[in-house]
Design an enzyme around this catalytic site. Structure first.
Site, PDB file in Angstrom:
ATOM      1  N   GLU A 167      22.006 -22.833 -21.273  1.00 47.13           N
ATOM      2  CA  GLU A 167      22.309 -23.881 -22.255  1.00 47.13           C
ATOM      3  C   GLU A 167      23.687 -23.754 -22.925  1.00 47.13           C
ATOM      4  OE1 GLU A 167      18.932 -24.031 -24.923  1.00 47.13           O
ATOM      5  OE2 GLU A 167      17.512 -23.998 -23.283  1.00 47.13           O
ATOM      6  N   ASN A 209      21.352 -22.327 -16.157  1.00 49.69           N
ATOM      7  CA  ASN A 209      20.148 -23.060 -16.552  1.00 49.69           C
ATOM      8  C   ASN A 209      20.404 -23.915 -17.782  1.00 49.69           C
ATOM      9  OD1 ASN A 209      17.205 -23.416 -16.203  1.00 49.69           O
ATOM     10  ND2 ASN A 209      17.041 -22.386 -18.192  1.00 49.69           N
ATOM     11  N   HIS A 244      12.227 -30.543 -19.307  1.00 49.31           N
ATOM     12  CA  HIS A 244      11.298 -30.744 -20.439  1.00 49.31           C
ATOM     13  C   HIS A 244      11.277 -32.247 -20.725  1.00 49.31           C
ATOM     14  CE1 HIS A 244      10.790 -26.488 -21.338  1.00 49.31           C
ATOM     15  NE2 HIS A 244      12.091 -26.317 -21.442  1.00 49.31           N
ATOM     16  N   GLU A 274      11.832 -25.345 -15.963  1.00 52.11           N
ATOM     17  CA  GLU A 274      10.973 -25.179 -17.158  1.00 52.11           C
ATOM     18  C   GLU A 274      10.123 -26.432 -17.385  1.00 52.11           C
ATOM     19  OE1 GLU A 274      13.147 -23.978 -20.626  1.00 52.11           O
ATOM     20  OE2 GLU A 274      14.418 -22.579 -19.537  1.00 52.11           O
ATOM     21  N   ASP A 276       7.717 -29.356 -18.164  1.00 48.73           N
ATOM     22  CA  ASP A 276       6.495 -29.777 -18.838  1.00 48.73           C
ATOM     23  C   ASP A 276       6.663 -31.256 -19.177  1.00 48.73           C
ATOM     24  OD1 ASP A 276       7.389 -27.516 -21.535  1.00 48.73           O
ATOM     25  OD2 ASP A 276       8.257 -29.484 -21.098  1.00 48.73           O
TER      26      ASP A 276
HETATM   27  O1  G3I Z   1       5.668 -12.234 -30.072  1.00 44.22           O
HETATM   28  C1  G3I Z   1       6.842 -11.990 -30.819  1.00 44.22           C
HETATM   29  C2  G3I Z   1       6.606 -10.988 -31.884  1.00 44.22           C
HETATM   30  O2  G3I Z   1       6.215  -9.748 -31.301  1.00 44.22           O
HETATM   31  C3  G3I Z   1       7.887 -10.804 -32.669  1.00 44.22           C
HETATM   32  O3  G3I Z   1       7.722  -9.863 -33.679  1.00 44.22           O
HETATM   33  C4  G3I Z   1       8.328 -12.138 -33.217  1.00 44.22           C
HETATM   34  C5  G3I Z   1       9.658 -11.971 -33.924  1.00 44.22           C
HETATM   35  O4  G3I Z   1      10.136 -13.259 -34.269  1.00 44.22           O
HETATM   36  O5  G3I Z   1       8.502 -13.100 -32.177  1.00 44.22           O
HETATM   37  C6  G3I Z   1       7.358 -13.287 -31.371  1.00 44.22           C
HETATM   38  O6  G3I Z   1       7.790 -13.975 -30.254  1.00 44.22           O
HETATM   39  C7  G3I Z   1       7.936 -15.351 -30.274  1.00 44.22           C
HETATM   40  C8  G3I Z   1       8.031 -15.670 -28.776  1.00 44.22           C
HETATM   41  O7  G3I Z   1       8.320 -17.048 -28.571  1.00 44.22           O
HETATM   42  C9  G3I Z   1       6.761 -15.273 -28.025  1.00 44.22           C
HETATM   43  O8  G3I Z   1       5.725 -16.097 -28.368  1.00 44.22           O
HETATM   44  C10 G3I Z   1       9.239 -15.747 -30.982  1.00 44.22           C
HETATM   45  O9  G3I Z   1       9.105 -15.600 -32.381  1.00 44.22           O
HETATM   46  C11 G3I Z   1       9.563 -17.197 -30.669  1.00 44.22           C
HETATM   47  O10 G3I Z   1      10.846 -17.529 -31.186  1.00 44.22           O
HETATM   48  C12 G3I Z   1       9.596 -17.379 -29.143  1.00 44.22           C
HETATM   49  O11 G3I Z   1       9.850 -18.745 -28.872  1.00 44.22           O
HETATM   50  C13 G3I Z   1      10.271 -18.988 -27.505  1.00 44.22           C
HETATM   51  C14 G3I Z   1      11.633 -19.694 -27.557  1.00 44.22           C
HETATM   52  O12 G3I Z   1      12.055 -20.027 -26.234  1.00 44.22           O
HETATM   53  C15 G3I Z   1      12.693 -18.806 -28.190  1.00 44.22           C
HETATM   54  O13 G3I Z   1      12.844 -17.632 -27.419  1.00 44.22           O
HETATM   55  C16 G3I Z   1       9.253 -19.900 -26.820  1.00 44.22           C
HETATM   56  O14 G3I Z   1       8.029 -19.208 -26.669  1.00 44.22           O
HETATM   57  C17 G3I Z   1       9.773 -20.328 -25.465  1.00 44.22           C
HETATM   58  O15 G3I Z   1       8.887 -21.270 -24.857  1.00 44.22           O
HETATM   59  C18 G3I Z   1      11.151 -20.964 -25.592  1.00 44.22           C
HETATM   60  O16 G3I Z   1      11.606 -21.229 -24.312  1.00 44.22           O
HETATM   61  C19 G3I Z   1      12.902 -21.876 -24.218  1.00 44.22           C
HETATM   62  C20 G3I Z   1      13.631 -21.296 -23.020  1.00 44.22           C
HETATM   63  O17 G3I Z   1      13.761 -19.902 -23.181  1.00 44.22           O
HETATM   64  C21 G3I Z   1      14.972 -21.984 -22.835  1.00 44.22           C
HETATM   65  N1  G3I Z   1      14.802 -23.430 -22.692  1.00 44.22           N
HETATM   66  C22 G3I Z   1      14.091 -24.047 -23.813  1.00 44.22           C
HETATM   67  C23 G3I Z   1      12.720 -23.389 -23.988  1.00 44.22           C
HETATM   68  C24 G3I Z   1      11.943 -24.047 -25.113  1.00 44.22           C
HETATM   69  O18 G3I Z   1      12.593 -23.806 -26.342  1.00 44.22           O
END
Ligand code: G3I
Length: 357
Positions: A167, A209, A244, A274, A276
């Site tokens: 991105e 990506n 998406h 990705e 959905d």
């Molecule tokens: O589980 C951890 C926890 O252990 C930790 O202490 C905490 C700290 O903030 O975070 C928790 O993890 C979360 C993680 O998802 C797992 O569930 C994060 O808070 C949260 O920010 C993270 O969000 C992810 C997001 O990217 C940011 O990384 C989403 O699940 C994920 O679906 C999303 O995916 C992105 C792609 O990487 C790039 N393209 C867009 C897509 C959607 O935003």
């Protein structure tokens, strides 16, 4: 109140008084749930006969603790992406201290089942620990090089591909998005990331990506220009179009196919990386939404299957029980299996696309 009610009913019964009870709409029938994940043929078999990989973004915590989640992931997919656990923040939350446990668990799960893994993502302006933004440009360059070298080196020969940079193109104006990397390292940071990844893992397919550039628009033109330049430098092997989508409004399928084709014509592999398909804003009852969703999955995956270099389709999760969409856009049902892991119409739309039906 009781008396008034009785009077009204009496009037209604004899047709007097002009009172017509508002007809109560008959509720739309709730769609019949689909078959269990374990009762439908593996989606990866359909993908394989089309010569494609089919994957899902996963979390190691669920793979290790939820038998239904891990069973469905293991049955239907052959290409896993770490939804979160190979990003900079979870891997190097403290500078110089690397934690590969989450990514290693996903790789181990995949390797034990003959599945491939896509690393995601070496360089992204999100999911960054706070310390990165506090670095001076010279310190940032050192940290940038160290992170890519260490992480890509750790997974060398264990991942099929890497989302090297995620991105980087701006959403609203031409060129690169302003990020800690573009400001601290200059616009060449993208090419530099690919150079470092190539050196750390010469065998991995290196991917750029992005989202919002799936069809034909300014952003997809900028992505095309970026990867064309990287390809001419021998630095990039593929492009991930995140896909998406909202089933209520998304790029024309013809534009998606043309975009995939022009990227393939550069000699690049293409991934729907990705995917959905949100349905919340689709007009109509639940059955209508599900059928619309099926059609979108069928047509968009079909656009990939139509282009030989469109190597893989990865869904960003696979069950509505675990989707990033709910927390970001509000409750929706964007994926192939419902919250009870039953195959939705969308699942069969993807299967139809792989079979060319
Ligand atoms: O589980 C951890 C926890 O252990 C930790 O202490 C905490 C700290 O903030 O975070 C928790 O993890 C979360 C993680 O998802 C797992 O569930 C994060 O808070 C949260 O920010 C993270 O969000 C992810 C997001 O990217 C940011 O990384 C989403 O699940 C994920 O679906 C999303 O995916 C992105 C792609 O990487 C790039 N393209 C867009 C897509 C959607 O935003």
């Amino acid at each position: 109140m009781f008396l008034a009610g009785t009077l009204l009913l009496a009037l209604a019964a004899c047709g007097g008084g002009g009172y017509e009870p508002t007809p109560v709409p008959t509720p739309a029938p709730t769609p019949t749930p689909g078959p269990s994940w374990s009762d439908v043929a593996p989606l990866r078999d359909a993908a394989a006969q089309a010569g494609r990989l089919v994957g899902a973004a996963v979390l190691s915590s669920l793979l290790g603790s939820d038998a239904t989640y891990s069973g469905a992931a293991g049955r239907h997919f052959n290409y896993l992406t770490a939804e979160y656990e190979m990003k900079w923040d979870p891997v190097q939350r403290v500078q110089g201290q690397y934690d590969f446990s989450g990514g290693d668990a996903i790789v181990a799960f995949a390797e034990s089942r003959g599945m491939r893994v896509k690393g995601h993502a070496l360089v992204w302006h999100q999911a960054l620990p706070d310390w990165v933004a506090s670095l001076s440009p010279p310190e940032l360059r050192i940290a940038f090089e160290d992170h890519i070298r260490t992480v890509a080196g750790h997974y060398r020969r264990r991942v099929h591909a890497w989302d090297v940079v995620n991105e980087a193109i701006d959403d609203s104006q031409a060129g690169l998005r302003s990020t800690v990397f573009s400001r601290g390292l200059g616009p060449d940071y993208v090419a530099e990331a690919f150079r470092l990844a190539r050196k750390a893992d010469p065998d991995a397919q290196l991917i750029y990506n992005d989202y919002g550039g799936e069809g034909q628009n300014r952003k997809s033109n900028d992505i095309y220009a970026l990867v064309k330049d990287l390809k001419e430098k021998g630095l990039v092997d593929g492009v991930g179009l995140q896909m998406h989508l909202s089933a209520a409004s998304f790029p024309a399928v013809a534009d998606i196919r043309a975009n995939i084709q022009r990227l393939a014509d550069l000699g690049l592999q293409v991934n729907l990386s990705e995917m959905d398909v949100r349905v919340r804003d689709v007009a109509g009852d639940a059955a209508t939404k599900l059928q619309r969703q099926r059609q979108v999955y069928r047509d968009v995956v079909g656009a990939c299957v139509a282009v030989p270099r469109c190597e893989a389709v990865t869904f960003w999760g696979f069950t509505d029980a675990h989707s990033w969409v709910d927390a970001t856009f509000g409750a929706d049902d964007p994926l192939l299996f419902d919250e009870q892991y039953r195959a939705k119409a969308a699942f069969f739309g993807v299967e139809d696309a792989f079979f060319g039906r």
